[in-house]
Design a protein around this motif. Sequence first.
Motif, PDB file in Angstrom:
ATOM      1  N   ALA A   1       0.817  -1.211   0.000  1.00 20.10           N
ATOM      2  CA  ALA A   1       0.000   0.000   0.000  1.00 20.10           C
ATOM      3  C   ALA A   1       0.852   1.264   0.000  1.00 20.10           C
ATOM      4  O   ALA A   1       0.381   2.326  -0.408  1.00 20.10           O
TER       5      ALA A   1
ATOM      6  N   LEU B   1      -5.274  -0.057  -2.847  1.00 19.73           N
ATOM      7  CA  LEU B   1      -4.637  -1.338  -3.148  1.00 19.73           C
ATOM      8  C   LEU B   1      -5.670  -2.441  -3.302  1.00 19.73           C
ATOM      9  O   LEU B   1      -5.568  -3.288  -4.202  1.00 19.73           O
TER      10      LEU B   1
ATOM     11  N   LYS C   1      -0.779  -1.974 -10.536  1.00 19.78           N
ATOM     12  CA  LYS C   1      -0.636  -2.271  -9.114  1.00 19.78           C
ATOM     13  C   LYS C   1      -0.924  -3.749  -8.863  1.00 19.78           C
ATOM     14  O   LYS C   1      -1.520  -4.433  -9.711  1.00 19.78           O
TER      15      LYS C   1
END
Length: 387
Positions: free
Chosen positions: A298, A313, A324
């Motif tokens: 994160a 996240l 991500k």
Amino acid sequence: MSAVHTFITRLRVWGQALWPVPQPVNARERARVALGAVLGLLLAGGLSQAVMPLGVPWLVAPLGASAVLVFGVPASPLAQPWAVVGGNSVSALVGLACMHALPGPAPVVAAVAVALAISAMFGLRCLHPPGGAAALLMVLTGAHDWHLALAPVALNSVLLVAAGMVYNPLTGRRYPHGQQPASAAVSAASAGAQVAPPRFSDADLDAVLARYNQVLDVPRDDLARLLHEAEMVSYRRRMGSLRCQDVMSQPVITVEFGTPLAEAWGLLQQHRIKALPVVDRVQRIVGIVTRADFLRAAESARHEGLGQRLQQLLKPDPASHSSKPEVVGQIMTRQVRVASAERALAELVPLFSATGHHHIPIVGEQARLVGILTQSDLVKALGTHGS
């Protein structure tokens, strides 16, 4: 009557203090030491006699004491090659120097020679008890020939050390016994046996040795290892025959490599646990994901505040290619310490207390996950079975 009884009791205690405890070695080790001394002195004496001219001593008495150290306590700092050769030779030189430079009664010269020899050995890191005898020998025999420090003293010492360097390893004793930091020794042992380092640090051991402030006839690395092994014996005594399978938690909440992050985080929150083992389809460990892994992942999110970064996240990215992490396998820790279900529980206590582990997956046949051992499980076991 009571005064007499007290005096007798104190006298008995004093007398017992003068009588040493038995050496904790078996008959085989005693025979090994005696045979080593025989072979070492035969080599040193025989070769020295062969090369020394007639009328010159070919073997010095302090070498008998050196043989006790080299073969009896080969791990001792006082028995290492430089201690033997340097201690005997330097002390002999000191004794000869005192004979040349100091006038006065022989007892005074002898006492000063031994004192100066001890100081020299400390300074040169070659403290060796027979060295004091080597200095004394030069004075008592009235020696003035500087060559005596080289032959027979140094020659005898070198040959004895050479014998020790061959004999001791052949009979299962490391020699020379190199002095290495305790952490290096423990790390080397831990690499193959997965043994945790002791709960004390190098700095802790150094502080205790500094307060002790005495010459210790045990190498530092051996001292650390013995303390660690004593700790393990204590754990085994307190916890008896408990195995990991006796106290582990089961069934285990697990996830797979492709489990979405939001789902894994939900499991951590729902079950109030700190880690999830990551397994394949046959329940073999491929990694572990912890709350710390989520927080680390994160940190890269472009939002202020930990809560917002964590939400970003966990939020699935609708794009086909996300920048991500999206699944557990992308943030999990791949190097996982595991333990066998049959492993003694006492062996894992240092892992929790010294290395900061909070959970250790337990595997059974074919390395498949069967449970997980947590700090809570361990504390419960100690409270129930420790004494």
